[in-house]
Design an enzyme around this catalytic site. Structure first.
Site, PDB file in Angstrom:
ATOM      1  N   LYS A 125       0.567  -1.247   0.177  1.00 55.34           N
ATOM      2  CA  LYS A 125       0.042  -0.142  -0.096  1.00 55.34           C
ATOM      3  C   LYS A 125       0.756   1.306  -0.060  1.00 55.34           C
ATOM      4  O   LYS A 125       1.799   1.227   0.757  1.00 55.34           O
ATOM      5  CB  LYS A 125      -0.792  -0.044   1.325  1.00 55.34           C
ATOM      6  CG  LYS A 125      -1.767  -1.035   1.353  1.00 55.34           C
ATOM      7  CD  LYS A 125      -3.033  -1.005   0.154  1.00 55.34           C
ATOM      8  CE  LYS A 125      -4.207  -2.075   0.635  1.00 55.34           C
ATOM      9  NZ  LYS A 125      -5.197  -1.791  -0.384  1.00 55.34           N
ATOM     10  N   LYS A 163     -13.054  -8.231  -7.393  1.00 55.75           N
ATOM     11  CA  LYS A 163     -13.307  -8.516  -6.175  1.00 55.75           C
ATOM     12  C   LYS A 163     -15.008  -8.959  -5.967  1.00 55.75           C
ATOM     13  O   LYS A 163     -15.664  -8.156  -6.797  1.00 55.75           O
ATOM     14  CB  LYS A 163     -13.282  -7.388  -5.205  1.00 55.75           C
ATOM     15  CG  LYS A 163     -11.567  -7.092  -4.840  1.00 55.75           C
ATOM     16  CD  LYS A 163     -11.496  -6.060  -3.852  1.00 55.75           C
ATOM     17  CE  LYS A 163     -10.195  -5.729  -3.655  1.00 55.75           C
ATOM     18  NZ  LYS A 163      -9.703  -4.338  -2.831  1.00 55.75           N
ATOM     19  N   GLU A 212      -1.742  -0.364  -8.661  1.00 61.36           N
ATOM     20  CA  GLU A 212      -3.301  -0.528  -8.861  1.00 61.36           C
ATOM     21  C   GLU A 212      -3.864   0.762  -8.252  1.00 61.36           C
ATOM     22  O   GLU A 212      -3.518   1.630  -7.177  1.00 61.36           O
ATOM     23  CB  GLU A 212      -3.617  -1.754  -7.675  1.00 61.36           C
ATOM     24  CG  GLU A 212      -5.100  -2.056  -7.704  1.00 61.36           C
ATOM     25  CD  GLU A 212      -5.328  -3.128  -6.606  1.00 61.36           C
ATOM     26  OE1 GLU A 212      -6.474  -3.512  -6.242  1.00 61.36           O
ATOM     27  OE2 GLU A 212      -4.012  -3.555  -5.867  1.00 61.36           O
ATOM     28  N   ASP A 269      -0.170  -0.542  -4.442  1.00 60.42           N
ATOM     29  CA  ASP A 269      -1.704  -0.303  -4.495  1.00 60.42           C
ATOM     30  C   ASP A 269      -1.897   1.056  -3.908  1.00 60.42           C
ATOM     31  O   ASP A 269      -1.494   1.357  -2.728  1.00 60.42           O
ATOM     32  CB  ASP A 269      -2.579  -1.168  -3.722  1.00 60.42           C
ATOM     33  CG  ASP A 269      -3.991  -1.105  -3.616  1.00 60.42           C
ATOM     34  OD1 ASP A 269      -4.556  -0.087  -4.343  1.00 60.42           O
ATOM     35  OD2 ASP A 269      -4.617  -1.787  -2.877  1.00 60.42           O
ATOM     36  N   ASP A 328      -9.204  -1.348  -9.971  1.00 61.71           N
ATOM     37  CA  ASP A 328      -9.699  -2.228  -8.892  1.00 61.71           C
ATOM     38  C   ASP A 328     -11.233  -1.201  -8.499  1.00 61.71           C
ATOM     39  O   ASP A 328     -12.394  -1.753  -9.190  1.00 61.71           O
ATOM     40  CB  ASP A 328      -9.024  -1.987  -7.657  1.00 61.71           C
ATOM     41  CG  ASP A 328      -9.567  -2.292  -6.282  1.00 61.71           C
ATOM     42  OD1 ASP A 328     -10.904  -2.916  -6.391  1.00 61.71           O
ATOM     43  OD2 ASP A 328      -9.045  -2.641  -5.278  1.00 61.71           O
TER      44      ASP A 328
END
Length: 368
Positions: A163, A262, A213, A188, A238
């Protein structure tokens, strides 16, 4: 099959370690576990993966409960269903609220697979006997992140997602890459950047990342297309992809080279499989993302990741990565960085109902 009963279990589980992103930090995870029963007493399980606050999408645990109780459950209860894909049609008049819909969609898929006596993975079109597992590293001090990565390297994880956020990005990735020159590494951003940050994002090209991401806004496709033209690093979308149509438009515009699917974000397994088939047809890389779920949702993720075009290790860690005790038996475990795809009917794991009831802060039962 006829859906005769639907039960909601409101639970809260404490993460073993606080998890930080550009949006904030999560320590206690609220979830709603969804149980559906048919006319002969067979049970299927799903899970609401929305967070307590609307930082990832507009949905929260409370909004999902409202939508489930007042709209989705009345639409499903007592209905005769030939195939789980019909659930999407039943819910079509209700706009968005994908995570609420996905919980029931997944529960019906599990129920249907059990009625058919086949693994959920087989029913979805899965071909793998094992899936490769990736892991997520939350924002922290660099030495702590490196120590965490070292631990997960020893455990065999195949892909590492770090992250990042403005002010905690270039030097972090640089430090990790210096320590792990060949690590399968991605970043991300959770929508933390704008096109004004393009020079910084270009600098990340130096580190040969698998992808970055969701660097830009969660509802953006246009600016990501402009950014991808100027980056060597592949962009993975995402939050921007909440449906098959979003995926189709992003691919046509050149907004990404990778998509993270997801199940909760796209509204269920039926939509997730459609996105898989589209990406396979168009050559877009694909992987299954995670939402700090319990083992129920993790089991659905394993089944989905067994499909042939999920070629990048997903965010599907072992249960022990997050929980002191999971709600399923056996728990999800890792061997040499891989997870076995269950071969028994349905999701392939038994729900520990006594533990679920122990965790439950509230139980809601809906019958005909």
């Amino acid at each position: 099959m006829n859906i005769q009963e639907i039960n909601l279990y409101f639970i809260e589980m404490e993460l073993l370690h606080a998890f930080s992103t550009s949006y904030g930090t999560v320590k206690n995870r609220e979830l709603i576990l969804v149980e559906v029963k048919d006319e002969v007493g067979i049970t299927g399980w799903g899970e609401v993966v929305a967070f307590s606050t609307p930082w990832y999408t507009e949905e929260t645990i409370q909004t999902c409960f409202h939508i489930l109780e007042n709209f989705l459950i009345p639409s499903l209860l007592g209905k005769n269903i030939e195939h789980p894909s019909e659930v999407t049609t039943l819910f079509r008049s209700i706009k968005r609220n994908h995570m609420a819909k996905a919980a029931l969609d997944c529960a019906v898929w599990d129920l249907y697979a059990k009625r058919e006596g086949v693994p959920l993975s087989t029913l979805l079109g899965g071909t793998r006997k094992t899936i490769e597992a990736g892991v997520v590293i939350g924002i922290n001090e660099l030495p702590v992140m490196i120590k965490t990565i070292e631990k997960h390297v020893q455990e065999g994880y195949k892909r590492f997602k770090v992250k990042i956020k403005p002010g905690n990005d270039y030097e972090v990735i640089k430090g990790i890459r210096q320590h792990f020159p060949t690590l399968p590494l991605m970043a991300d951003a959770n929508s933390g950047y704008t096109l004004q940050d393009i020079d910084l994002l270009k600098r990340l090209n130096d580190f040969h990342l698998m992808m970055i991401e969701q660097p830009l806004d969660s509802d953006d496709i246009i600016d990501h297309a402009q950014l991808q033209k100027q980056l060597k690093t592949p962009i993975c979308l995402d939050e921007s992809i909440v449906s098959y149509e979003d995926a189709r438009k992003a691919i046509e515009l050149g907004s990404c080279q990778v998509i993270n699917v997801k199940i909760g974000r796209v509204g269920g397994l039926s939509e997730a499989v459609k996105i898989h088939d589209l990406c396979k047809k168009t050559g877009i890389q694909l992987w299954v993302g995670g939402m700090l779920e319990s083992g129920i949702s993790r089991a659905h993720n394993i089944a989905l990741a067994s499909l042939p075009h999920f070629t990048i290790p997903g965010d599907i860690s072992a249960s022990s990565r997050y929980w002191n005790q999971d709600v399923i038996s056996p728990e999800v475990t890792l061997s040499d960085g891989e997870i076995l795809v269950p071969t028994s009917a349905g999701i392939g794991y038994e729900v520990n109902e006594s533990y679920v009831k122990q965790l439950a802060k509230q139980v809601k039962i809906y019958t005909l």
